[in-house]
Scaffold this motif. Structure first.
Motif, PDB file in Angstrom:
ATOM      1  N   ARG A 173      52.496  51.519  49.628  1.00  0.00           N
ATOM      2  CA  ARG A 173      52.399  51.962  51.022  1.00  0.00           C
ATOM      3  C   ARG A 173      51.637  50.964  51.894  1.00  0.00           C
ATOM      4  O   ARG A 173      50.774  51.338  52.702  1.00  0.00           O
ATOM      5  N   ASP A 175      49.440  48.733  51.026  1.00  0.00           N
ATOM      6  CA  ASP A 175      48.218  48.206  50.425  1.00  0.00           C
ATOM      7  C   ASP A 175      48.554  47.302  49.243  1.00  0.00           C
ATOM      8  O   ASP A 175      49.468  47.587  48.470  1.00  0.00           O
ATOM      9  N   ASP A 181      43.871  49.626  40.494  1.00  0.00           N
ATOM     10  CA  ASP A 181      43.507  50.263  41.758  1.00  0.00           C
ATOM     11  C   ASP A 181      44.738  50.845  42.453  1.00  0.00           C
ATOM     12  O   ASP A 181      44.697  51.953  43.000  1.00  0.00           O
ATOM     13  N   ILE A 182      45.836  50.094  42.427  1.00  0.00           N
ATOM     14  CA  ILE A 182      47.050  50.559  43.094  1.00  0.00           C
ATOM     15  C   ILE A 182      47.632  51.774  42.367  1.00  0.00           C
ATOM     16  O   ILE A 182      48.080  52.741  43.007  1.00  0.00           O
ATOM     17  N   LYS A 185      45.672  54.768  43.362  1.00  0.00           N
ATOM     18  CA  LYS A 185      46.018  55.234  44.709  1.00  0.00           C
ATOM     19  C   LYS A 185      47.319  56.028  44.696  1.00  0.00           C
ATOM     20  O   LYS A 185      47.500  56.971  45.472  1.00  0.00           O
ATOM     21  N   ALA A 186      48.242  55.611  43.818  1.00  0.00           N
ATOM     22  CA  ALA A 186      49.523  56.306  43.726  1.00  0.00           C
ATOM     23  C   ALA A 186      49.444  57.545  42.844  1.00  0.00           C
ATOM     24  O   ALA A 186      50.457  58.219  42.624  1.00  0.00           O
ATOM     25  N   GLN A 187      48.241  57.837  42.333  1.00  0.00           N
ATOM     26  CA  GLN A 187      47.995  59.000  41.483  1.00  0.00           C
ATOM     27  C   GLN A 187      48.880  58.976  40.236  1.00  0.00           C
ATOM     28  O   GLN A 187      49.456  59.991  39.824  1.00  0.00           O
TER      29      GLN A 187
END
Length: 533
Positions: A173, A175, A181-182, A185-187
């Motif tokens: 999205r 970032d 980390d990514i 963020k994407a769960q």
């Protein structure tokens, strides 16, 4: 949860360009494996699991090292570490990252290859790829490094993201960051993921990234052909071209369906035009019959048709490639026993040849567009249009420098049209002594398409300007239904230039209309009868 209609089901056998087109157009489309593919993958994976406990079985990349290290044994206990080290040692790509759309296609295509079963990976591994894909997590994949005999370097960068390694980078999205980390963020849970025997090698083998970029380039080339037809029609209108050249009888006897289709499309754009008649031509002083136009106008249908014919051939290659087992070694089942065979299905020769061929026809698409544009700026060649397409010459320079861009870009495209497929250079201690160089072919093709998009944008811009400059002379005469609609649509965003102004923003806007395909969305599917005045 997405509805069933928002799913693309893959099985390793039925992926088509039409489905790929839908996937490109719909970023929210989710991907899932068919039940048949799940059963097949589990069946073939059972062979790998059995071979791992059979100490006498020698399988390249499973119980042995890679490349020239094929004679070194890899113990079953070291398989997880071996997979990670394969990725770390191969993820050394350089250069700019591939566009997200290309990475998205590459992940889809590799999952589809695995669905065939011959690669012998676990179902969990395919589901991991689909998990990232469906969440919108796209690894950052450098473009330079692959020699087109398996996209080892670029696919290894995808692998690092799949396992959640901090050495991998990804986007989500907008970032960008390291893959743990990514993924967080994407769960995506768990963030870390372990590959097992054969999976790292299966991921990086096969020219998957080249195929993904080839398909996306082909998608753009198809759009270019449609926009080229639009630009040519607008140009013919502006020069009051001789319509006899589009007579269906001429094209029927030439026996090329794509040419016949192109002539029909041009006729539909120009249907009802009174500018392209003897009466229209008289308005600017042509008192004798035109008889025929120059080749760049008169043979547009033949040239565009031939280009489309080549692209149809290239699509047949892409259709086969996207449902092929591109791996080494491959696993086969004869109904009783499994067998592992080493071969060269990873080789990208087919793609490299096709990419070079596509580059050649894209070059000619740009060449003929530039020639048509050039005619508009010359009063003699345009049969009376103002010099440089400006109302008050001398004080104003007009579009001369805008068109010079097209000349410069055609020069660049011609240089890039040099084939990459003939440039094999041995590598890796001569273990890879013949390379397709397909990655070089697709990288330069992507640049060629970008340049050709700009050349066509220039033709559209100057043709629209030409129409404005003579519209007063043509009062009382109708333009073609399609050309009228195209010109009107352009003028909703870009004003004509009566005197010199800073035209670059308008040119950039026109280029964006072409690159995004936005201009195509106004006239689907080229049936001009549906467009009202």
């Amino acid at each position: 949860m997405p509805s069933q209609t928002e799913f693309l089901i893959i099985d390793g056998e039925t992926l088509s360009y039409e489905k790929i087109f839908e996937y490109i157009e719909n970023p929210h489309l989710q991907v899932a494996l068919s039940i048949e593919a799940i059963n097949r993958v589990n069946h073939y994976r059972s062979a790998v699991d059995q071979w791992l406990v059979d100490e006498k079985k020698v399988i390249y990349g499973v119980t042995t090292g890679l490349g020239k290290l094929k004679d070194f044994v890899v113990d079953e206990r070291n398989q997880n570490e071996f997979q990670r080290k394969i990725l770390l040692s191969h993820a050394v790509g350089l250069g700019p990252d591939f566009p997200e759309q290309v990475v998205r296609l590459a992940m889809l295509l590799r999952a589809n290859v695995f669905a065939r079963g011959n690669s012998g990976v676990r179902i969990e591994f395919i589901e991991r790829i689909l998990q990232l894909l469906n969440k919108g997590v796209y690894p950052c994949v450098p473009q330079i490094g692959s020699l087109g005999v398996g996209d080892l370097q670029p696919m290894a960068h995808i692998g690092l993201c799949l396992i959640g390694a901090p050495e991998g980078k990804a986007r989500f999205r907008g970032d960008k960051g390291i893959s743990p980390d990514i993924l967080a963020k994407a769960q995506i849970v768990p963030i870390t993921f372990e590959m097992t025997a054969k999976e790292a090698l299966s991921l990086i083998d096969g020219s998957t990234m080249v195929l993904a970029a080839s398909i996306y380039a082909y998608y753009q080339a198809q759009q270019l052909c449609k926009i080229a037809d639009m630009a040519a029609a607008l140009n013919i209108e502006a020069t009051r071209g001789e319509m006899n050249a589009l007579d269906p009888r001429i094209h029927e006897v030439n026996n090329l369906q794509s040419e016949q289709d192109t002539a029909r499309i041009l006729r539909e754009f120009l249907e009802g035009s009174q500018w392209t008649t003897d009466e229209g031509r008289k308005r600017l002083g042509e008192l004798k019959p035109r008889v025929q136009d120059a080749v760049s106008i008169r043979s547009t249908a033949q040239v565009h048709g031939a280009i489309k014919d080549v692209l149809q051939y290239i699509q047949s290659i892409l259709d086969r490639e996207m449902n092929a087992s591109k791996d080494n070694p491959l696993i086969f089942f004869d109904g009783v026993n499994f067998e592992s065979l080493s071969g060269g299905n990873y080789h990208g020769a087919h793609l490299s040849y096709a990419l070079d061929f596509m580059g050649i026809v894209i070059t000619d698409l740009a060449v003929i567009s530039e020639r048509r544009s050039a005619r508009l700026l010359d009063p003699f060649m345009s049969y009376g249009l103002p010099t440089n397409l400006v109302a008050k010459a001398g004080l104003n320079t007009g579009f001369a420098l805008v068109h010079a861009n097209a000349t410069a870009m055609v020069g660049e495209i011609r240089i890039l049209a040099t084939p990459a497929s003939v440039g094999s250079i041995p590598a890796k201690g001569n273990q890879e002594d013949h390379n397709s160089m397909a990655m070089g072919a697709v990288r330069k093709l992507m640049h060629m398409i970008e340049l050709a998009q700009q050349v066509l944008a220039i033709e559209l811009l100057v043709a629209a300007q030409a129409i404005d400059l003579i519209s007063e002379n043509m009062q009382g005469l109708c333009m073609g239904k399609g050309t009228f609609a195209i010109h009107r649509w352009i003028r909703l965003s870009i004003e004509p230039m009566w005197e010199d102004r800073f035209i670059l923003p308008d040119l950039e806007k026109m280029i964006e209309f072409v690159k995004s395909g936005q201009i195509l969305g106004q006239f689907p599917p080229y049936n001009m009868k549906k467009i009202a005045r």
